[in-house]
Write an enzyme that holds these catalytic residues in place. Sequence first.
Site, PDB file in Angstrom:
ATOM      1  N   GLY A 289       0.903  -1.198   0.000  1.00  0.00           N
ATOM      2  CA  GLY A 289       0.000   0.000   0.000  1.00  0.00           C
ATOM      3  C   GLY A 289       0.892   1.184   0.000  1.00  0.00           C
ATOM      4  N   THR A 290       1.084   1.891  -0.632  1.00  0.00           N
ATOM      5  CA  THR A 290       2.222   2.745  -0.992  1.00  0.00           C
ATOM      6  C   THR A 290       1.802   4.187  -1.273  1.00  0.00           C
ATOM      7  OG1 THR A 290       3.309   0.853  -1.974  1.00  0.00           O
ATOM      8  CG2 THR A 290       4.083   3.009  -2.706  1.00  0.00           C
TER       9      THR A 290
END
Length: 539
Positions: free
Chosen positions: A354-355
């Site tokens: 999840g960046t």
Amino acid sequence: MSHPFDWSAGYPSTRLPVFGRNVVSTSHPLAAQAGLRMLQAGGNAVDAAVAAAAAMTILEPCSNGLGSDAFCILWDGTRLQGLNASGPAPDAWTPAYFTGRHGRDALQPPKRGWDSVTVPGAVGAWVALSERYGKLAFAELLVPAIEFAERGYAVPIVIQQKWVAAAPLLRDQPGWADAFLPWGRPPQVGERFAFPAAARALRAIAHSRGGALYGGEIAQALAAHARAHGGAMTVADLARFRPEWVDCIGIDYAGHRLHEIPPNGQGIAALMALGMLRHFDLDSLPVDGPECQHLQIEAMKLAFADAYRHVGDRAHMHVSTDELLDEDYLARRARLIDPHRAQVFGAGLAPKGGTIYLTAADERGMMVSFIQSNYMGFGSGVVIPGWGISLQNRGHGFSLDPRSPNVVAPGKRPFHTIIPAFLTKDGAPQMSFGVMGGNMQPQGHLQTLVRMLVFGQHPQAACDAPRWRFNQGLEINVESTLPSATVRGLVERGHRVDVIDDSYQDFGAGQFIWRLGDPAVEGYVAASDPRRDGLAAAW
């Protein structure tokens, strides 16, 4: 400096290109404002990037946190520099450690919990960048993040959706519900969320220039929490961590050079795919037609086949990056592509053995491409009580197969998905950019660069354009805005196509800053992807 863009090109979107001499582009408007605040205070692009990155740990906790890893590529005014701030495995981690705890049939470390947590590196990245390049005091850079954590903020739509999706998966992980379900449920859209524990950690990190996390009071709390919940992380593991300055790897394409961080990241996949596409005449094809999209998909599939087989901690790879980027090798791989038929590819080069993303640029010419992540939504789910340290789950990226270059070992870095990118032309800086979202990142690099460099679409148009995403085998997802004739053409070529209406998590989101000329005169043009709640802001 000239630009190749057709400014009339575009797709349905509420976004317009942003022009300015000092620019910050992030996936949350408040983080972009935090970066501009540093520029207005006399700071530079590094100060802006660090402030925005710290703010993002509070504003988008579903994607990153104080326990994230990070990578950066920056143009410092004279040269390109890479920074690898991905953390290594604890000293206790071996294949036997995991098979003993999770069964002999385990193929890799678990997705969640303490046995998925490697040493967090993002805070180390902030400190390293500030020490080498920053103009403002490090503590000043964390002030906006502390304010957001203490005062709270209204939760936006996309982030709330991810929060809701994560809750049933993570509510039982140690510390997660106390931190992220303050009412016994996820926050609603527009509801105020504050994170006082993280504010406390940020103050300690600011005062100690990161020392609190890497050996100090936060490290002590983290190690104690690990012991209490069966984890292996120790104060010594944390205290040994140092980010690594690295030289980037790159490839020439369409009159420019794309630069990526070398492995343990997957940026080499984007380079390999572009290297293969040099052997096709893409500019003779309609940009959104099935022929053009098919060639890009097949090149990406070939690149992934090699990346997933060969890429790991660079010191442990059986095949070198030079071999994977060799022109003759890429030409041989390109010849495997059939323009009329989708295929399933294996890796080449049989081994010898999840960046969140943000970018900032200033009028003095410094440009920063920065990415940090907790990996899967909210990472491991482990949150350190009293400190708000939400830890990544990058350890899940290791293999337990002793034949793999990515087999787990003490002090080794796992395979990483997060990759900042940078574009130069004739040795001069051209664009800092990146795309978020697991294996979508090199695919997004490929698709947006082809649109900009081959077809002259400006950065915002390349952001707005419909995308595809390769999954596995012959399976691809495409956005519902891709022309129906193109979808039919891909199906006719053998692709198994799933048309997706919800683009938030499937097709990435990116930020782009393109240098128009002398930064003090012409400045930059920036874009922010509509797939997130982002903002490109200029001053």
